[in-house]
Design a protein around this motif. Structure first.
Motif, PDB file in Angstrom:
ATOM      1  N   ARG A   1       0.824  -1.209   0.000  1.00 45.04           N
ATOM      2  CA  ARG A   1       0.000   0.000   0.000  1.00 45.04           C
ATOM      3  C   ARG A   1       0.864   1.267   0.000  1.00 45.04           C
ATOM      4  O   ARG A   1       1.846   1.356   0.729  1.00 45.04           O
ATOM      5  CB  ARG A   1      -0.915  -0.032   1.236  1.00 45.04           C
ATOM      6  N   GLU A   2       0.443   2.267  -0.795  1.00 48.55           N
ATOM      7  CA  GLU A   2       1.185   3.539  -0.812  1.00 48.55           C
ATOM      8  C   GLU A   2       0.818   4.395   0.388  1.00 48.55           C
ATOM      9  O   GLU A   2       1.669   5.027   0.990  1.00 48.55           O
ATOM     10  CB  GLU A   2       0.870   4.311  -2.096  1.00 48.55           C
ATOM     11  N   ASP A   3      -0.470   4.415   0.717  1.00 50.03           N
ATOM     12  CA  ASP A   3      -0.972   5.225   1.830  1.00 50.03           C
ATOM     13  C   ASP A   3      -0.612   4.535   3.155  1.00 50.03           C
ATOM     14  O   ASP A   3      -0.686   3.304   3.242  1.00 50.03           O
ATOM     15  CB  ASP A   3      -2.499   5.312   1.683  1.00 50.03           C
ATOM     16  N   SER A   4      -0.261   5.304   4.163  1.00 50.85           N
ATOM     17  CA  SER A   4       0.067   4.652   5.446  1.00 50.85           C
ATOM     18  C   SER A   4      -1.191   4.385   6.287  1.00 50.85           C
ATOM     19  O   SER A   4      -1.129   3.706   7.312  1.00 50.85           O
ATOM     20  CB  SER A   4       1.066   5.502   6.237  1.00 50.85           C
ATOM     21  N   ASP A   5      -2.334   4.940   5.857  1.00 49.35           N
ATOM     22  CA  ASP A   5      -3.605   4.678   6.546  1.00 49.35           C
ATOM     23  C   ASP A   5      -4.482   3.746   5.727  1.00 49.35           C
ATOM     24  O   ASP A   5      -4.498   3.861   4.503  1.00 49.35           O
ATOM     25  CB  ASP A   5      -4.354   5.988   6.783  1.00 49.35           C
ATOM     26  N   PRO A   6      -5.245   2.897   6.321  1.00 42.76           N
ATOM     27  CA  PRO A   6      -5.266   2.580   7.754  1.00 42.76           C
ATOM     28  C   PRO A   6      -4.081   1.669   8.119  1.00 42.76           C
ATOM     29  O   PRO A   6      -3.782   0.739   7.355  1.00 42.76           O
ATOM     30  CB  PRO A   6      -6.593   1.818   7.921  1.00 42.76           C
ATOM     31  N   PRO A   7      -3.411   1.943   9.240  1.00 48.81           N
ATOM     32  CA  PRO A   7      -2.280   1.092   9.595  1.00 48.81           C
ATOM     33  C   PRO A   7      -2.690  -0.348   9.891  1.00 48.81           C
ATOM     34  O   PRO A   7      -3.767  -0.596  10.420  1.00 48.81           O
ATOM     35  CB  PRO A   7      -1.701   1.752  10.848  1.00 48.81           C
ATOM     36  N   VAL A   8      -1.807  -1.271   9.515  1.00 50.24           N
ATOM     37  CA  VAL A   8      -2.000  -2.692   9.856  1.00 50.24           C
ATOM     38  C   VAL A   8      -0.811  -3.085  10.714  1.00 50.24           C
ATOM     39  O   VAL A   8       0.338  -2.863  10.324  1.00 50.24           O
ATOM     40  CB  VAL A   8      -2.037  -3.571   8.588  1.00 50.24           C
ATOM     41  N   VAL A   9      -1.069  -3.626  11.895  1.00 46.43           N
ATOM     42  CA  VAL A   9       0.035  -4.017  12.780  1.00 46.43           C
ATOM     43  C   VAL A   9      -0.017  -5.521  13.049  1.00 46.43           C
ATOM     44  O   VAL A   9      -1.073  -6.150  12.968  1.00 46.43           O
ATOM     45  CB  VAL A   9       0.025  -3.224  14.118  1.00 46.43           C
ATOM     46  N   ASP A  10       1.141  -6.053  13.386  1.00 47.78           N
ATOM     47  CA  ASP A  10       1.273  -7.491  13.621  1.00 47.78           C
ATOM     48  C   ASP A  10       0.790  -7.838  15.033  1.00 47.78           C
ATOM     49  O   ASP A  10       1.400  -7.423  16.013  1.00 47.78           O
ATOM     50  CB  ASP A  10       2.757  -7.870  13.442  1.00 47.78           C
ATOM     51  N   GLY A  11      -0.291  -8.600  15.095  1.00 47.96           N
ATOM     52  CA  GLY A  11      -0.830  -8.973  16.408  1.00 47.96           C
ATOM     53  C   GLY A  11      -0.710 -10.452  16.677  1.00 47.96           C
ATOM     54  O   GLY A  11      -1.358 -10.992  17.568  1.00 47.96           O
ATOM     55  N   HIS A  12       0.140 -11.111  15.901  1.00 47.47           N
ATOM     56  CA  HIS A  12       0.269 -12.560  16.049  1.00 47.47           C
ATOM     57  C   HIS A  12       0.958 -12.891  17.372  1.00 47.47           C
ATOM     58  O   HIS A  12       2.027 -12.363  17.676  1.00 47.47           O
ATOM     59  CB  HIS A  12       1.060 -13.107  14.851  1.00 47.47           C
ATOM     60  N   GLN A  13       0.303 -13.762  18.134  1.00 51.30           N
ATOM     61  CA  GLN A  13       0.829 -14.178  19.445  1.00 51.30           C
ATOM     62  C   GLN A  13       1.877 -15.267  19.212  1.00 51.30           C
ATOM     63  O   GLN A  13       1.526 -16.331  18.696  1.00 51.30           O
ATOM     64  CB  GLN A  13      -0.326 -14.746  20.269  1.00 51.30           C
TER      65      GLN A  13
ATOM     66  N   SER B   1     -10.703  -9.002  -5.216  1.00 53.44           N
ATOM     67  CA  SER B   1      -9.312  -9.491  -5.166  1.00 53.44           C
ATOM     68  C   SER B   1      -8.373  -8.614  -5.992  1.00 53.44           C
ATOM     69  O   SER B   1      -7.230  -8.396  -5.599  1.00 53.44           O
ATOM     70  CB  SER B   1      -9.198 -10.967  -5.533  1.00 53.44           C
ATOM     71  N   HIS B   2      -8.858  -8.047  -7.116  1.00 49.23           N
ATOM     72  CA  HIS B   2      -7.987  -7.167  -7.925  1.00 49.23           C
ATOM     73  C   HIS B   2      -7.514  -5.962  -7.136  1.00 49.23           C
ATOM     74  O   HIS B   2      -6.351  -5.590  -7.200  1.00 49.23           O
ATOM     75  CB  HIS B   2      -8.738  -6.682  -9.177  1.00 49.23           C
ATOM     76  N   ALA B   3      -8.442  -5.372  -6.398  1.00 51.25           N
ATOM     77  CA  ALA B   3      -8.105  -4.138  -5.664  1.00 51.25           C
ATOM     78  C   ALA B   3      -6.965  -4.370  -4.670  1.00 51.25           C
ATOM     79  O   ALA B   3      -6.120  -3.505  -4.463  1.00 51.25           O
ATOM     80  CB  ALA B   3      -9.339  -3.629  -4.918  1.00 51.25           C
ATOM     81  N   LEU B   4      -6.935  -5.582  -4.104  1.00 51.64           N
ATOM     82  CA  LEU B   4      -5.954  -5.851  -3.039  1.00 51.64           C
ATOM     83  C   LEU B   4      -4.526  -6.001  -3.570  1.00 51.64           C
ATOM     84  O   LEU B   4      -3.566  -5.818  -2.823  1.00 51.64           O
ATOM     85  CB  LEU B   4      -6.341  -7.131  -2.272  1.00 51.64           C
ATOM     86  N   ILE B   5      -4.402  -6.295  -4.871  1.00 48.20           N
ATOM     87  CA  ILE B   5      -3.076  -6.612  -5.426  1.00 48.20           C
ATOM     88  C   ILE B   5      -2.068  -5.485  -5.157  1.00 48.20           C
ATOM     89  O   ILE B   5      -0.947  -5.733  -4.736  1.00 48.20           O
ATOM     90  CB  ILE B   5      -3.178  -6.907  -6.950  1.00 48.20           C
ATOM     91  N   ASP B   6      -2.505  -4.239  -5.383  1.00 46.76           N
ATOM     92  CA  ASP B   6      -1.543  -3.151  -5.159  1.00 46.76           C
ATOM     93  C   ASP B   6      -1.871  -2.345  -3.897  1.00 46.76           C
ATOM     94  O   ASP B   6      -1.627  -1.149  -3.819  1.00 46.76           O
ATOM     95  CB  ASP B   6      -1.436  -2.244  -6.390  1.00 46.76           C
ATOM     96  N   GLY B   7      -2.428  -3.037  -2.918  1.00 46.41           N
ATOM     97  CA  GLY B   7      -2.620  -2.390  -1.620  1.00 46.41           C
ATOM     98  C   GLY B   7      -3.784  -1.418  -1.565  1.00 46.41           C
ATOM     99  O   GLY B   7      -3.767  -0.460  -0.791  1.00 46.41           O
TER     100      GLY B   7
END
Ligand SMILES: Nc1ncnc2c1ncn2[C@@H]1O[C@H](COP(=O)(O)OP(=O)(O)OP(=O)(O)O)[C@@H](O)[C@H]1O
Ligand SMILES: [Mg+2]
Length: 219
Positions: free
Chosen positions: A51-63, A185-191
Motif C-alpha cells: 500500500r502507498e498510503d500509510s492509513d489505515p495502519p495494519v500491525v502485527d498482532g500474532h501471538q 481481489s484485484h483491488a488488493l493486489i496493489d494495496g
C-alpha cells in the motif's frame, strides 16, 4: 473505540478481505481505523506492504506460539495502544483453525463478524465458530460472502436458502450479502480496496452496506 473481530474457523471465508475493506472505507469516511493482523499467514500485513498510503495502519498482532493469551498478550497490548492513539475503530483479523486465538479475539472485541460462503459445507462449519463465540458472550453476526451474483430481480436462490437456514436457527445475520466479484481481489493486489479501486461500483456499495450495518450494530 469500537473493537471488531473478524473470525471463522474455516479457511478462505473472506476474513482478511472483509477486514481490509471495512477498515479502508471507515478511513475514507473519517472514522480513524486500524487493523490488527493476528494471523501468522500475515495476509493483511502483506497487503499493507504493497500500500502507498500509510492509513489505515495494519500491525502485527500474532501471538508467538507457546505464550498463553493473557492480559499482557500481544492483542490486549495492541488494543490498549490503539485506544491511547484515539482510533475510533480497530478491526482484528484472525487466523483459521485457531480456536484459542479466535476465542481470545472474541473476548477482546465488542462485536464479531463471521464471514461465510453461502454453501452447505461452509454453513455447517460455522457452528464450530459460533460455539467458540458463545463462550465469550460477545455479540456477532454472520456475513454471507462470495455470493453468486443476482440474476434478474430478487436474491440468488443460494443466498436466500442460506439466509433462511441461518435465521431458522436464530443466528444473527447481516442484511447485506457480499457478492463474489473480481474487484475484491484485484483491488488488493496493489494495496488498495474496492472503494478506492472502483468507487461507486456494486462492490463498493456492498462494503458500504456492511459498514453501515456494523456501525448501527455497534452503536
Ligand atoms: N467477495 C469476494 N469476491 C471475490 N473474491 C473474494 C471475495 N472474498 C474473498 N475473496 C477471495 O477469496 C480468497 C480468500 O479470501 P480471504 O483471504 O479474505 O479469506 P480468509 O478467510 O482471510 O482466509 P484465511 O482463512 O486463509 O485467512 C482470496 O483470494 C480473496 O481474494
Ligand atoms: Mg485471512
Amino acid at each position: 473505540m469500537k473493537k471488531v473481530a473478524i473470525l471463522a474457523q474455516k479457511g478462505g471465508a473472506g476474513k482478511t478481505t472483509i477486514a481490509i475493506h471495512l477498515s479502508v472505507l471507515a478511513m475514507q469516511r473519517d472514522i480513524a481505523s486500524c487493523v490488527i493482523d493476528c494471523d501468522p499467514q500475515q495476509s493483511a500485513l502483506g497487503w499493507y506492504e504493497e500500500r502507498e498510503d500509510s492509513d489505515p495502519p495494519v500491525v502485527d498482532g500474532h501471538q508467538p506460539s507457546g505464550r498463553r493469551p493473557d492480559k499482557t498478550g500481544t492483542l490486549a497490548r495492541l488494543l490498549r495502544v490503539a485506544e491511547m492513539d484515539e482510533y475510533d475503530l480497530t478491526i482484528i483479523d484472525t487466523a483459521p483453525h485457531a480456536a484459542e486465538a479466535i476465542g481470545e479475539a472474541a473476548r477482546a472485541a465488542d462485536f464479531c463478524i463471521v464471514p461465510c460462503r453461502p454453501a452447505i459445507l461452509d454453513l455447517k462449519a460455522i457452528s464450530k465458530t459460533i460455539e467458540i463465540l458463545s463462550v465469550s458472550d460477545t455479540p456477532f453476526a454472520v456475513l454471507l460472502n462470495s455470493c453468486p451474483p443476482k440474476r434478474g430481480v430478487g436474491e440468488n436462490s443460494m443466498v436466500k436458502e442460506s439466509r433462511d437456514l441461518l435465521l431458522g436457527q436464530d443466528i444473527p445475520l447481516f442484511k447485506t450479502a457480499v457478492t463474489q466479484r473480481a474487484a475484491f481481489s484485484h483491488a488488493l493486489i496493489d494495496g488498495r480496496a474496492v472503494t478506492e479501486f472502483a468507487p461507486g461500483s456494486p462492490a463498493a456499495d456492498e462494503i458500504g452496506g456492511v459498514l453501515d450495518e456494523l456501525l448501527e450494530l455497534t452503536k
